[in-house]
Design a protein around this motif. Structure first.
Motif, PDB file in Angstrom:
ATOM      1  N   PRO A 178       4.150  -2.130 -12.324  1.00  0.00           N
ATOM      2  CA  PRO A 178       4.653  -3.714 -12.347  1.00  0.00           C
ATOM      3  C   PRO A 178       4.471  -4.184 -10.586  1.00  0.00           C
ATOM      4  CG  PRO A 178       6.210  -2.639 -13.332  1.00  0.00           C
ATOM      5  CD  PRO A 178       5.514  -1.433 -12.741  1.00  0.00           C
ATOM      6  N   ASN A 179       4.949  -3.437  -9.881  1.00  0.00           N
ATOM      7  CA  ASN A 179       4.970  -3.760  -8.230  1.00  0.00           C
ATOM      8  C   ASN A 179       3.189  -3.884  -7.781  1.00  0.00           C
ATOM      9  OD1 ASN A 179       7.490  -4.051  -7.873  1.00  0.00           O
ATOM     10  ND2 ASN A 179       7.763  -1.876  -7.266  1.00  0.00           N
ATOM     11  N   PHE A 180       2.469  -2.890  -8.473  1.00  0.00           N
ATOM     12  CA  PHE A 180       1.267  -2.966  -8.085  1.00  0.00           C
ATOM     13  C   PHE A 180       0.529  -4.074  -8.739  1.00  0.00           C
ATOM     14  CE2 PHE A 180      -3.338  -1.161  -8.298  1.00  0.00           C
ATOM     15  CZ  PHE A 180      -3.655  -1.474  -6.978  1.00  0.00           C
ATOM     16  N   GLN A 181       0.832  -4.391  -9.818  1.00  0.00           N
ATOM     17  CA  GLN A 181       0.125  -5.742 -10.440  1.00  0.00           C
ATOM     18  C   GLN A 181       0.755  -7.138  -9.848  1.00  0.00           C
ATOM     19  OE1 GLN A 181      -1.838  -6.151 -13.125  1.00  0.00           O
ATOM     20  NE2 GLN A 181      -1.990  -3.554 -13.121  1.00  0.00           N
ATOM     21  N   ASN A 182       1.848  -7.005  -9.337  1.00  0.00           N
ATOM     22  CA  ASN A 182       2.080  -8.394  -8.515  1.00  0.00           C
ATOM     23  C   ASN A 182       1.529  -8.322  -7.106  1.00  0.00           C
ATOM     24  OD1 ASN A 182       4.105  -9.122 -10.337  1.00  0.00           O
ATOM     25  ND2 ASN A 182       5.866  -7.854  -9.463  1.00  0.00           N
ATOM     26  N   LEU A 183       1.203  -7.260  -6.478  1.00  0.00           N
ATOM     27  CA  LEU A 183       0.430  -7.052  -5.363  1.00  0.00           C
ATOM     28  C   LEU A 183      -0.880  -7.758  -5.756  1.00  0.00           C
ATOM     29  CD1 LEU A 183       0.290  -6.190  -2.353  1.00  0.00           C
ATOM     30  CD2 LEU A 183      -0.372  -4.034  -3.034  1.00  0.00           C
ATOM     31  N   ILE A 184      -1.571  -7.315  -6.639  1.00  0.00           N
ATOM     32  CA  ILE A 184      -2.836  -7.829  -6.965  1.00  0.00           C
ATOM     33  C   ILE A 184      -2.979  -9.183  -7.314  1.00  0.00           C
ATOM     34  CG2 ILE A 184      -4.627  -7.733  -8.909  1.00  0.00           C
ATOM     35  CD1 ILE A 184      -3.936  -4.446  -9.224  1.00  0.00           C
ATOM     36  N   LYS A 185      -1.950  -9.745  -8.137  1.00  0.00           N
ATOM     37  CA  LYS A 185      -1.734 -11.039  -8.204  1.00  0.00           C
ATOM     38  C   LYS A 185      -1.545 -11.857  -6.949  1.00  0.00           C
ATOM     39  CE  LYS A 185      -0.112 -10.552 -12.755  1.00  0.00           C
ATOM     40  NZ  LYS A 185       1.014 -10.450 -13.814  1.00  0.00           N
ATOM     41  N   LYS A 186      -0.891 -11.593  -6.345  1.00  0.00           N
ATOM     42  CA  LYS A 186      -0.615 -12.322  -5.072  1.00  0.00           C
ATOM     43  C   LYS A 186      -1.862 -12.226  -3.885  1.00  0.00           C
ATOM     44  CE  LYS A 186       4.232 -11.609  -4.455  1.00  0.00           C
ATOM     45  NZ  LYS A 186       5.425 -10.778  -3.681  1.00  0.00           N
ATOM     46  N   ALA A 187      -2.407 -11.140  -3.695  1.00  0.00           N
ATOM     47  CA  ALA A 187      -3.797 -10.912  -2.976  1.00  0.00           C
ATOM     48  C   ALA A 187      -4.855 -11.759  -3.595  1.00  0.00           C
ATOM     49  CB  ALA A 187      -4.197  -9.470  -2.870  1.00  0.00           C
ATOM     50  N   ALA A 188      -4.929 -11.932  -5.088  1.00  0.00           N
ATOM     51  CA  ALA A 188      -6.054 -12.746  -5.715  1.00  0.00           C
ATOM     52  C   ALA A 188      -5.676 -14.152  -5.063  1.00  0.00           C
ATOM     53  CB  ALA A 188      -5.933 -12.348  -7.226  1.00  0.00           C
TER      54      ALA A 188
ATOM     55  N   CYS B 201       3.952   5.487  -5.603  1.00  0.00           N
ATOM     56  CA  CYS B 201       4.300   5.061  -7.052  1.00  0.00           C
ATOM     57  C   CYS B 201       4.571   6.138  -7.904  1.00  0.00           C
ATOM     58  CB  CYS B 201       2.985   4.131  -7.440  1.00  0.00           C
ATOM     59  SG  CYS B 201       3.719   3.309  -9.198  1.00  0.00           S
ATOM     60  N   PRO B 202       5.694   5.732  -8.740  1.00  0.00           N
ATOM     61  CA  PRO B 202       6.031   7.113  -9.455  1.00  0.00           C
ATOM     62  C   PRO B 202       5.341   6.860 -11.055  1.00  0.00           C
ATOM     63  CG  PRO B 202       7.621   5.269  -9.748  1.00  0.00           C
ATOM     64  CD  PRO B 202       6.884   5.237  -8.463  1.00  0.00           C
ATOM     65  N   GLU B 203       4.575   5.791 -11.241  1.00  0.00           N
ATOM     66  CA  GLU B 203       3.581   5.684 -12.356  1.00  0.00           C
ATOM     67  C   GLU B 203       2.546   6.780 -12.373  1.00  0.00           C
ATOM     68  OE1 GLU B 203       3.950   3.770 -15.023  1.00  0.00           O
ATOM     69  OE2 GLU B 203       5.860   2.704 -14.353  1.00  0.00           O
ATOM     70  N   GLU B 204       2.084   7.114 -13.482  1.00  0.00           N
ATOM     71  CA  GLU B 204       0.998   8.382 -13.398  1.00  0.00           C
ATOM     72  C   GLU B 204      -0.288   7.473 -12.999  1.00  0.00           C
ATOM     73  OE1 GLU B 204      -1.156  10.785 -16.754  1.00  0.00           O
ATOM     74  OE2 GLU B 204       1.130  11.107 -16.678  1.00  0.00           O
ATOM     75  N   ASN B 205      -0.264   6.328 -13.568  1.00  0.00           N
ATOM     76  CA  ASN B 205      -1.581   5.273 -13.275  1.00  0.00           C
ATOM     77  C   ASN B 205      -0.862   4.126 -12.644  1.00  0.00           C
ATOM     78  OD1 ASN B 205      -3.739   3.505 -13.404  1.00  0.00           O
ATOM     79  ND2 ASN B 205      -4.031   3.859 -15.421  1.00  0.00           N
ATOM     80  N   GLN B 206      -1.415   4.150 -11.080  1.00  0.00           N
ATOM     81  CA  GLN B 206      -0.987   3.023 -10.465  1.00  0.00           C
ATOM     82  C   GLN B 206      -1.218   1.617 -11.168  1.00  0.00           C
ATOM     83  OE1 GLN B 206      -2.600   5.643  -8.829  1.00  0.00           O
ATOM     84  NE2 GLN B 206      -1.623   6.288  -6.988  1.00  0.00           N
ATOM     85  N   LEU B 207      -2.275   1.570 -11.822  1.00  0.00           N
ATOM     86  CA  LEU B 207      -2.666   0.124 -12.340  1.00  0.00           C
ATOM     87  C   LEU B 207      -1.766  -0.166 -13.406  1.00  0.00           C
ATOM     88  CD1 LEU B 207      -6.360   0.510 -12.850  1.00  0.00           C
ATOM     89  CD2 LEU B 207      -5.245  -0.794 -11.255  1.00  0.00           C
ATOM     90  N   GLU B 208      -0.690   0.661 -13.710  1.00  0.00           N
ATOM     91  CA  GLU B 208       0.114   0.369 -14.909  1.00  0.00           C
ATOM     92  C   GLU B 208       1.615  -0.078 -13.933  1.00  0.00           C
ATOM     93  OE1 GLU B 208       0.786   3.439 -17.660  1.00  0.00           O
ATOM     94  OE2 GLU B 208      -1.621   3.075 -18.161  1.00  0.00           O
TER      95      GLU B 208
ATOM     96  N   LEU C 242       1.003  -1.409  -0.029  1.00  0.00           N
ATOM     97  CA  LEU C 242       0.108  -0.075   0.041  1.00  0.00           C
ATOM     98  C   LEU C 242       0.773   1.296   0.012  1.00  0.00           C
ATOM     99  CD1 LEU C 242      -2.630  -0.974   2.406  1.00  0.00           C
ATOM    100  CD2 LEU C 242      -2.971  -0.855   0.016  1.00  0.00           C
ATOM    101  N   ARG C 243       2.040   1.368   0.911  1.00  0.00           N
ATOM    102  CA  ARG C 243       2.947   2.534   0.742  1.00  0.00           C
ATOM    103  C   ARG C 243       3.550   2.541  -0.558  1.00  0.00           C
ATOM    104  NH1 ARG C 243       5.360   1.551   6.649  1.00  0.00           N
ATOM    105  NH2 ARG C 243       3.791   2.810   7.815  1.00  0.00           N
ATOM    106  N   HIS C 244       3.802   1.550  -1.301  1.00  0.00           N
ATOM    107  CA  HIS C 244       4.558   1.605  -2.720  1.00  0.00           C
ATOM    108  C   HIS C 244       3.540   2.098  -3.799  1.00  0.00           C
ATOM    109  CE1 HIS C 244       6.729   0.845  -6.194  1.00  0.00           C
ATOM    110  NE2 HIS C 244       5.347   0.339  -6.849  1.00  0.00           N
ATOM    111  N   VAL C 245       2.335   1.798  -3.650  1.00  0.00           N
ATOM    112  CA  VAL C 245       1.155   2.302  -4.379  1.00  0.00           C
ATOM    113  C   VAL C 245       1.128   3.685  -4.238  1.00  0.00           C
ATOM    114  CG1 VAL C 245      -1.269   1.932  -5.205  1.00  0.00           C
ATOM    115  CG2 VAL C 245       0.155  -0.077  -4.993  1.00  0.00           C
TER     116      VAL C 245
END
Length: 150
Positions: A121-131, A112-119, A106-109
């Motif tokens: 890669p770390n957030f994508q990994n977090l989503i996959k792990k959570a699922a 996050c330097p990405e303009e869109n957090q959904l893009e 959550l802190r990373h997101v």
């Protein structure tokens, strides 16, 4: 020895910070035991305050009332299963690890330097792990879904 050897339910409630209704419930569940009655008032040994502190600690650590009742005898000394304590500590370690990973994600997101957090890669990994964890816990029947306030 300082202090009273026994206390009525009102004094136990005052010293423990627990309402009398909780004390009666704990007695019904076998967690504590009154030693006699004074009229309609329950009387407890003074040691019940320490026992109530142990019960509070156990509840805070995640033990059920049934698990705690099995640990207490009426000899004023708990019969604590050390393996059960180690097992609960292992569960707490796993929970702590999971919560730390969630916090870090959550802190990373949030930063996050990405303009869109959904893009990200770390957030994508977090989503996959959570699922994966959610599906795993659902299969085990351990997932607790928070209720929504209305």
């Amino acid at each position: 020895m300082d202090g009273p050897q026994e206390m009525d339910i009102g004094e136990v409630s005052k010293r423990s910070g627990l309402p009398a209704s909780t004390l009666r419930y704990y007695e019904e569940k076998g967690l504590i035991k009154s030693i006699r009655r004074r009229g309609i008032t329950r009387v407890f040994p003074a040691s019940v305050v320490e026992q109530l502190s142990l019960i509070s600690l156990g509840r805070y650590a995640g033990f059920s009332l049934g698990e705690l009742a099995a640990m207490f005898t009426y000899s004023d000394k708990p019969d604590i299963d050390r393996e059960q304590l180690l097992s609960k500590a292992d569960v707490l370690d796993k929970t702590i690890h999971r919560l730390q990973a969630m916090r870090d994600g959550l802190r990373h997101v949030a930063n996050c330097p990405e303009e869109n957090q959904l893009e990200c890669p770390n957030f994508q990994n977090l989503i996959k792990k959570a699922a994966k964890l959610q599906h795993k816990e659902e299969r085990k029947g351990k997932l607790v879904i928070p209720s929504r306030r209305r």
